[in-house]
Design a protein around this motif. Structure first.
Motif, mmCIF file in Angstrom:
data_model
loop_
_atom_site.group_PDB
_atom_site.id
_atom_site.type_symbol
_atom_site.label_atom_id
_atom_site.label_comp_id
_atom_site.label_asym_id
_atom_site.label_seq_id
_atom_site.Cartn_x
_atom_site.Cartn_y
_atom_site.Cartn_z
ATOM 1 N N PHE A 97 0.861 -1.437 -0.047
ATOM 2 C CA PHE A 97 -0.112 0.093 0.147
ATOM 3 C C PHE A 97 0.827 1.313 0.080
ATOM 4 N N LEU A 98 1.924 1.055 0.834
ATOM 5 C CA LEU A 98 2.920 2.395 0.938
ATOM 6 C C LEU A 98 3.503 2.615 -0.454
ATOM 7 N N ASP A 99 3.837 1.437 -1.148
ATOM 8 C CA ASP A 99 4.383 1.587 -2.382
ATOM 9 C C ASP A 99 3.575 2.302 -3.442
ATOM 10 N N PHE A 100 2.227 1.603 -3.269
ATOM 11 C CA PHE A 100 1.107 2.124 -4.161
ATOM 12 C C PHE A 100 1.037 3.620 -4.032
ATOM 13 N N GLY A 101 0.691 4.086 -2.887
ATOM 14 C CA GLY A 101 0.760 5.520 -2.600
ATOM 15 C C GLY A 101 1.781 6.462 -3.357
ATOM 16 N N GLU A 102 2.854 5.834 -3.639
ATOM 17 C CA GLU A 102 3.950 6.576 -4.490
ATOM 18 C C GLU A 102 3.681 7.162 -5.769
ATOM 19 N N ASN A 103 2.482 6.315 -6.138
ATOM 20 C CA ASN A 103 2.102 6.637 -7.716
ATOM 21 C C ASN A 103 1.379 8.144 -7.637
ATOM 22 N N LYS A 104 2.347 9.282 -8.400
ATOM 23 C CA LYS A 104 1.731 10.285 -8.217
ATOM 24 C C LYS A 104 0.735 10.599 -9.498
ATOM 25 N N GLU A 105 0.720 9.658 -10.387
ATOM 26 C CA GLU A 105 -0.250 9.916 -11.542
ATOM 27 C C GLU A 105 -1.701 9.489 -11.181
ATOM 28 N N GLY A 106 -1.829 8.585 -10.266
ATOM 29 C CA GLY A 106 -3.201 8.154 -9.783
ATOM 30 C C GLY A 106 -3.371 6.693 -9.149
ATOM 31 N N TRP A 107 -4.214 6.834 -8.182
ATOM 32 C CA TRP A 107 -4.421 5.211 -7.646
ATOM 33 C C TRP A 107 -5.773 5.188 -6.828
ATOM 34 N N ALA A 108 -6.268 4.212 -6.545
ATOM 35 C CA ALA A 108 -7.602 4.361 -5.951
ATOM 36 C C ALA A 108 -7.721 2.818 -5.230
ATOM 37 N N VAL A 109 -8.442 2.988 -4.094
ATOM 38 C CA VAL A 109 -8.843 1.740 -3.302
ATOM 39 C C VAL A 109 -10.057 1.856 -2.933
ATOM 40 N N LEU A 110 -10.939 0.667 -3.251
ATOM 41 C CA LEU A 110 -12.513 0.338 -2.863
ATOM 42 C C LEU A 110 -12.486 -0.621 -1.855
ATOM 43 N N GLY A 111 -13.284 -0.348 -0.842
ATOM 44 C CA GLY A 111 -13.610 -1.523 -0.024
ATOM 45 C C GLY A 111 -14.971 -1.074 0.915
ATOM 46 N N ARG A 112 -15.282 -2.074 1.739
ATOM 47 C CA ARG A 112 -16.471 -1.812 2.426
ATOM 48 C C ARG A 112 -16.238 -2.216 3.999
ATOM 49 N N GLY A 113 -16.163 -0.999 5.152
ATOM 50 C CA GLY A 113 -16.191 -1.459 6.572
ATOM 51 C C GLY A 113 -14.990 -2.285 6.897
ATOM 52 N N SER A 114 -15.113 -3.277 7.570
ATOM 53 C CA SER A 114 -13.999 -4.400 8.011
ATOM 54 C C SER A 114 -13.766 -5.366 6.967
ATOM 55 N N SER A 115 -14.435 -5.350 5.667
ATOM 56 C CA SER A 115 -14.220 -6.441 4.858
ATOM 57 C C SER A 115 -12.416 -6.446 4.482
ATOM 58 N N THR A 116 -12.142 -7.605 4.127
ATOM 59 C CA THR A 116 -10.904 -7.625 4.096
ATOM 60 C C THR A 116 -10.486 -7.658 2.379
ATOM 61 N N ASP A 117 -11.649 -7.535 1.596
ATOM 62 C CA ASP A 117 -11.740 -7.497 0.129
ATOM 63 C C ASP A 117 -11.398 -6.198 -0.175
#
Length: 653
Positions: free
Chosen positions: A564-584
């Motif tokens: 996730f930290l590496d993912f957040g280095e992407n300055k062009e654009g990124w997104a994470v989708l989830g719901r509540g306490s779900s691990t998906d």
């Protein structure tokens, strides 16, 4: 060389003579508290502000254990003996030995404190009469009966020397009290050296007190013409000489205390204790009485205030932390929702330590500002901390400029050598902040939006707790943000309940971040965290990475947070989708994030689909490319079948 040998021999004879007067019978006295009152009396004679009233109330309850007579009577008898000896002829050595015989049944710390208390009583009365005699008939009458001079300004040189000597007396007395409380050494030679220093210091304290009293009583018989000659010069010289003698004893006493204290610090955290008082006293109360202060009232606090509490030692530089981290620390402790439930059971104590051995003026000013502003206890005079304590903190607890939180349980034992990451991650929920609690928390955790977000923002926390679909995203490319948010709004318009929140990118500059936030807010592209909260968000994730690195059975979380930290280095654009306490969690980056979400959202939402499809129809205006896309039903959340409907817009004639 012969002179040195002769001096050493005389000291040996004197030490033996002093030791022969010592015949303790088990009497005990709270020397530290009585010494505190003595200091207050002395400070009051200088018109200094003190806590004399509060300490006087405490001293009223003090008595000597194992003594047949009350404390007040003992002090009075010693005071009377001192005055009596001052009116007698004879050398000061003989008079000193008489007083040592008088206090033979007390411990060494009690001897010096009792004799000093007897002297300061007479000294305080003298100054009280002097201060009141022009406004109070009783004080004037007493001054006449005691044959005190009407004008004492001619004695200023003597009183200046006297004040200096009493300062030295109090300083050396404190050192003697500290040395007596040192742990007993099994090294007989070292113990003999320590005892010899205590004997000599006690002797010179009592001898100096006799000299001080003699100088004050001489005021009653000294005529003006005598004062104008050499009397005041000789008297002042004698007092300064004694002060120098006392001050010359201090380095050896302090070195001995440091050596013994260092040895005690090594063992004290290995021994079992019934409470935390001995540990706190050893760390903070050797040189300073009432060693702590309260942030709000600035009231001086005794170590007793922290008894039966878990104490977190916040050890840092005088500058503490950068402002954003400092605010986050306050948020995670005193502003945390769990704080009210546990605030009676623990306390944070700030222990600032500078890089250099000496405190600079700027560092002292910085400390005074923060210690008066932040919601925790602090060491009242950190520059007076014993060097052995400072060295212990640096070496044993590995303090290297970076702030750390050492946790002491109710018995004063170290349960966590650095709970800082725990506090960053869970805040007050981490109570009691021990290593075992950290293991327990990680056993309960799983990789989810709930862990990622925690209490960073009520906006995000409420969404997680309510089980909403949440999309967090980041980019430094404002055009990408505009395109992404526009497409995500169309997804929401298709009937999907989705909260979109901008959380920035890892390691973005402050200016870049603020520019993007301004545009997002002005154009209402989505909701967003503040720049401060964004910093907290990424900082907390870094804390998670550090914390799980030394935990077992957290390999999945360790892997996910690193990605996730590496993912957040992407300055062009990124997104994470989830719901509540779900691990998906769905992580996507790049130009086609929005399009990829359309297909992936169906899988993400499957767990909440009704058992049967809904009977629902949506009429959607034509848009280029719409035929190739999926549309999600707003009722049952399933992909909808596509039908083409033609409508004639020509109005009927």
């Amino acid at each position: 060389m012969k002179g040195c040998e002769s001096s050493s021999l005389l000291d040996d004879f004197l030490i033996r003579e002093i030791r022969l007067t010592h015949d303790p019978d088990g009497r005990q006295l709270d020397s530290e508290l009585l010494l505190r009152l003595i200091e207050n009396v002395f400070c009051s004679t200088l018109s200094d502000v003190s806590d004399a009233q509060s300490d006087a109330n405490n001293v009223r309850s003090i008595d000597m254990i194992g003594s047949e007579e009350p404390l007040g009577r003992t002090i009075y008898k010693i005071s009377h003996e001192i005055l009596h000896r001052c009116f007698e002829k004879g050398n000061f050595h003989a008079k000193t030995m008489v007083l040592l015989e008088m206090v033979s049944h007390f411990r060494w710390d009690a001897k010096v404190v009792l004799v000093l208390a007897a002297f300061i009583t007479s000294y305080g009365i003298f100054w009280l009469i002097q201060q009141l005699k022009f406004d109070n008939v009783l004080a004037l009458s007493l001054a006449i009966l005691k044959r005190l001079p009407r004008d004492i300004t001619m004695f200023d040189p003597k009183f200046k020397a006297l004040t200096s000597l009493i300062n030295s007396l109090v300083k050396v007395t404190k050192l003697v009290v500290m040395m007596v409380s040192l742990p007993v050494s099994h090294d007989h030679k070292a113990m003999a050296i320590t005892n010899s220093k205590i004997y000599m210091a006690t002797y010179w304290i009592i001898r100096s007190i006799l000299e001080c009293t003699s100088q004050i009583t001489d005021l009653r018989s000294m005529r003006h013409q005598q004062v104008c000659l050499n009397a005041k010069i000789v008297a002042a010289w004698a007092l300064y000489s004694l002060g120098n003698k006392l001050n010359s004893l201090c380095p050896d006493l302090e070195e001995q205390i440091d050596t013994s204290l260092q040895a005690k610090l090594v063992t004290i955290f290995k021994d079992k204790h019934t409470d935390n008082q001995e540990v706190l006293h050893t760390l903070f109360s050797w040189k300073i009485e009432l060693p702590f202060k309260n942030h709000s009232s600035q009231k001086k606090i005794d170590i007793f205030e922290l008894k039966n509490k878990i104490v977190i030692l916040l050890i840092s530089k005088p500058e503490l932390l950068p402002l954003d981290k400092l605010l986050f620390l306050v948020q995670q402790t005193y502003d945390h929702p769990k704080h009210k439930q546990i605030e009676e059971n623990y306390a944070i104590l700030w222990v600032p330590i500078p890089s250099a051995n000496e405190w600079s003026l700027d560092e002292k000013r910085t400390f005074e500002f923060y210690s008066s502003s932040l919601p925790w206890f602090s060491v009242r005079q950190p520059w007076a901390l014993n060097s052995a304590v400072v060295n212990f903190i640096k070496e044993e607890w590995n303090f290297k400029e970076e702030a750390l939180m050492v946790v002491l349980d109710e018995n004063g034992m170290v349960t966590n050598s650095n709970a800082m990451d725990m506090v960053w991650i869970w805040g007050a929920k981490a109570f009691p902040f021990s290593i075992s609690r950290e293991k327990e928390l990680w056993e309960q955790e799983k990789w989810s939006l709930e862990l990622i977000i925690n209490e960073i923002s009520p906006l995000l926390t409420n969404g997680v707790e309510e089980g909403q679909n949440l999309c967090i995203y980041g980019s430094e490319n404002i055009e990408w943000i505009r395109e992404f948010t526009a497409k995500m709004k169309k997804i929401k318009n298709a009937g999907i309940r989705l909260q979109l929140v901008y959380v920035g990118c890892r390691n973005s500059t402050k200016q870049t971040m603020q520019n993007i936030l301004d545009i997002i807010n002005q154009e209402q592209l989505s909701t967003s965290l503040t720049s401060e909260k964004i910093h907290f968000f990424w900082f907390r994730l870094e804390s998670i990475k550090r914390s799980v690195a030394h935990e077992k059975n957290t390999d999945k979380i360790a892997k996910e947070v690193a990605e996730f930290l590496d993912f957040g280095e992407n300055k062009e654009g990124w997104a994470v989708l989830g719901r509540g306490s779900s691990t998906d969690l769905m992580k996507l980056s790049g130009e086609n994030v929005a399009e990829l979400f359309l297909g992936a959202i169906e899988e993400t939402l499957k767990t909440s689909l009704p058992s049967e499809p809904g009977n629902h129809t949506d009429l959607v205006p034509y848009e280029e490319g719409l035929i190739e896309r999926s549309v999600i039903c707003g009722v049952c959340k399933r992909p909808m079948k596509k039908f083409v409907v033609y409508k004639c817009d020509v109005a009927a004639e």
